[in-house]
Structure formats: C-alpha cells, structure tokens
Motif scaffolding. Structure first.
Motif, mmCIF file in Angstrom:
data_model
loop_
_atom_site.group_PDB
_atom_site.id
_atom_site.type_symbol
_atom_site.label_atom_id
_atom_site.label_comp_id
_atom_site.label_asym_id
_atom_site.label_seq_id
_atom_site.Cartn_x
_atom_site.Cartn_y
_atom_site.Cartn_z
ATOM 1 N N ARG A 154 -89.794 -19.119 -21.929
ATOM 2 C CA ARG A 154 -88.766 -18.343 -22.605
ATOM 3 C C ARG A 154 -88.044 -17.420 -21.618
ATOM 4 N N ALA A 155 -86.776 -17.155 -21.892
ATOM 5 C CA ALA A 155 -86.007 -16.212 -21.089
ATOM 6 C C ALA A 155 -86.516 -14.796 -21.334
ATOM 7 N N THR A 156 -86.282 -13.914 -20.389
ATOM 8 C CA THR A 156 -86.666 -12.510 -20.520
ATOM 9 C C THR A 156 -85.473 -11.627 -20.149
ATOM 10 N N PRO A 157 -85.516 -10.342 -20.523
ATOM 11 C CA PRO A 157 -84.431 -9.434 -20.127
ATOM 12 C C PRO A 157 -84.422 -9.159 -18.618
ATOM 13 N N GLN A 158 -85.519 -9.452 -17.945
ATOM 14 C CA GLN A 158 -85.592 -9.166 -16.518
ATOM 15 C C GLN A 158 -84.801 -10.205 -15.722
ATOM 16 N N PRO A 159 -84.093 -9.765 -14.682
ATOM 17 C CA PRO A 159 -83.355 -10.725 -13.861
ATOM 18 C C PRO A 159 -84.299 -11.647 -13.108
ATOM 19 N N GLU A 160 -83.943 -12.908 -13.061
ATOM 20 C CA GLU A 160 -84.702 -13.923 -12.331
ATOM 21 C C GLU A 160 -86.173 -13.964 -12.743
ATOM 22 N N ALA A 161 -86.441 -13.901 -14.041
ATOM 23 C CA ALA A 161 -87.829 -13.990 -14.511
ATOM 24 C C ALA A 161 -87.869 -14.691 -15.857
ATOM 25 N N VAL A 162 -88.880 -15.531 -16.041
ATOM 26 C CA VAL A 162 -89.126 -16.172 -17.325
ATOM 27 C C VAL A 162 -90.539 -15.840 -17.776
ATOM 28 N N ALA A 163 -90.763 -15.947 -19.074
ATOM 29 C CA ALA A 163 -92.104 -15.761 -19.623
ATOM 30 C C ALA A 163 -92.670 -17.131 -19.982
ATOM 31 N N VAL A 164 -93.923 -17.344 -19.629
ATOM 32 C CA VAL A 164 -94.595 -18.607 -19.934
ATOM 33 C C VAL A 164 -95.809 -18.299 -20.800
ATOM 34 N N TYR A 165 -95.865 -18.916 -21.980
ATOM 35 C CA TYR A 165 -96.973 -18.729 -22.912
ATOM 36 C C TYR A 165 -97.811 -20.006 -22.957
ATOM 37 N N ALA A 166 -99.093 -19.859 -23.201
ATOM 38 C CA ALA A 166 -99.996 -21.001 -23.316
ATOM 39 C C ALA A 166 -101.030 -20.683 -24.386
ATOM 40 N N PRO A 167 -101.670 -21.714 -24.981
ATOM 41 C CA PRO A 167 -102.585 -21.479 -26.103
ATOM 42 C C PRO A 167 -103.911 -20.837 -25.720
ATOM 43 N N ASP A 168 -104.276 -20.872 -24.432
ATOM 44 C CA ASP A 168 -105.551 -20.284 -24.033
ATOM 45 C C ASP A 168 -105.480 -19.863 -22.572
ATOM 46 N N ALA A 169 -106.488 -19.082 -22.154
ATOM 47 C CA ALA A 169 -106.499 -18.523 -20.809
ATOM 48 C C ALA A 169 -106.555 -19.605 -19.738
ATOM 49 N N ARG A 170 -107.298 -20.668 -20.005
ATOM 50 C CA ARG A 170 -107.434 -21.735 -19.013
ATOM 51 C C ARG A 170 -106.096 -22.424 -18.764
ATOM 52 N N THR A 171 -105.382 -22.728 -19.843
ATOM 53 C CA THR A 171 -104.077 -23.380 -19.699
ATOM 54 C C THR A 171 -103.090 -22.452 -19.018
ATOM 55 N N LEU A 172 -103.154 -21.164 -19.347
ATOM 56 C CA LEU A 172 -102.252 -20.196 -18.725
ATOM 57 C C LEU A 172 -102.501 -20.131 -17.212
ATOM 58 N N ALA A 173 -103.771 -20.129 -16.821
ATOM 59 C CA ALA A 173 -104.110 -20.093 -15.397
ATOM 60 C C ALA A 173 -103.632 -21.365 -14.698
ATOM 61 N N ALA A 174 -103.737 -22.506 -15.375
ATOM 62 C CA ALA A 174 -103.280 -23.769 -14.790
ATOM 63 C C ALA A 174 -101.762 -23.764 -14.615
ATOM 64 N N CYS A 175 -101.056 -23.200 -15.584
ATOM 65 C CA CYS A 175 -99.597 -23.100 -15.474
ATOM 66 C C CYS A 175 -99.214 -22.198 -14.300
#
Length: 206
Positions: A154-175
């Motif tokens: 997803r886009a964020t208000p911060q310049p040159e930054a996106v937010a990435v969400y994942a269903p669990d901590a393991r998937t988030l770490a892999a991303c």
C-alpha cells in the motif's frame, strides 16, 4: 499551456512496455516524443527509446484494462494484494512475472552507472507500489485475495515509502528479506490503533 500529445503519439505511449517504458514507433514519432520531453534515447546501443517520468504520467492518464486483466490483453499488472478476484497463478502467470522482473532488471542496468542492478531505478521510484509488488511476486510470494491470505502493498504519506502487510510474522520477515535483496531498505513497525505489524520499505539509493 503545453499542447497535448497527438493521437498517434498517445498510441505509441500507450503501447510502451508497462515495466521498462521501452517505446516502439517510427523515427519521426520517437523524435517528436523526445522533443516534448516525454521520451529519451538511450545513449548505448541499440539506442532504444524509453518514456521519461513525464511520459509515464501521460501513459497513466490513458485508460487501460483493469488490474487482473487476462494475460492475452498484453498488459502486465503486478499484484499488489487485496484484489477481489483470486490471484492469477499457473505457468503462464509465472512466465509473465519472470519476464516483467527481467525487464525491470534490464531497465536498472541501462539507467544506472556501470550497469548496476542492485538497487531500484527511476521508474521504480515513481511507481513504488507496483515495483515493490513485482519484486515480491517475482520471488514467489503470494498476494492476498478473496480466497487466501498473502502480502498487501500500500502507498503511504511518506515520500518514497510503501507499507507491506502480511498475515503472520514469518511471512512478513520473508517479504523483508526479498525486498532487501531486491535493493530496498525495510523497517518493521506496529500500527498504534490496530497493533498490526507491517514493513515500511523504501528504494535504496546506494
């Protein structure tokens, strides 16, 4: 006021490669786009023409098929996660994603000094969500859809930054690992209200 591109010039812009921005047209059409600041001629052989950031903005104004269009439309769309229809999968999609990722690496090589491919290029910095999503999908991560959990970019208000969400901590770490390998810098944060963990990812400059 700058005169808008002609119908013929718009067709050339619309038919540009969706990832690299590489153009195909007559020499006169390409030269006209260069004069208008909508394209540039690459200095190295074969001297192909590519959209400038202004050209990409014009291209995004041209109506196109919705996200998730069938592969035979010829338009590749990175899956950002959260689309209502099930994510397209199978060998054909994997070939499309691989081709798009290789095209992006080639764009990095052509636009960075010394042909470096270890960090995002200008196109990625102006298409943050699509670029991050392509890096994730190319590495085999599954986007979230109506039938399954997965990543969401997803886009964020911060310049040159996106937010990435994942269903669990393991998937988030892999991303995070995938994006860092693709030349992004990431940090993990918690949303104050929902307590959901997410990545804040930005293209690395050096």
């Amino acid at each position: 006021m700058t005169r808008p591109p002609s119908a013929a010039q718009r067709r050339v812009i619309e038919e540009a490669d969706p990832v690299t921005g590489r153009l195909r047209g007559t020499p006169a059409q390409l030269a006209a786009l260069v004069r208008r600041g909508l394209a540039f001629r690459h200095p190295r052989p074969p001297h192909d023409h590519f959209l400038t950031p202004a050209g990409h903005r014009v291209r995004e104004e041209v109506p196109g098929p919705p996200a998730g269009s069938a592969p035979d439309t010829g338009v590749f769309t990175a899956r950002v996660g959260g689309e209502e229809e099930p994510a397209v999968s199978g060998p054909a999609r994997r070939r499309e994603v691989h081709s798009a990722w290789q095209g992006l690496l080639e764009l990095r090589r052509m636009t960075h000094p010394h042909g470096a491919v270890d960090r995002p290029c200008g196109w990625e910095r102006t298409h943050l969500v699509r670029a991050a999503a392509l890096a994730l999908e190319a590495a085999g991560h599954r986007p979230a859809d109506a039938d399954a959990d997965g990543y969401r970019v997803r886009a964020t208000p911060q310049p040159e930054a996106v937010a990435v969400y994942a269903p669990d901590a393991r998937t988030l770490a892999a991303c995070a690992a995938t994006l860092e390998e693709a030349g992004w810098q990431t940090g993990e944060y918690t949303e104050p209200r929902t307590r959901a963990r997410y990545l804040l990812a930005s293209p690395r400059r050096v």
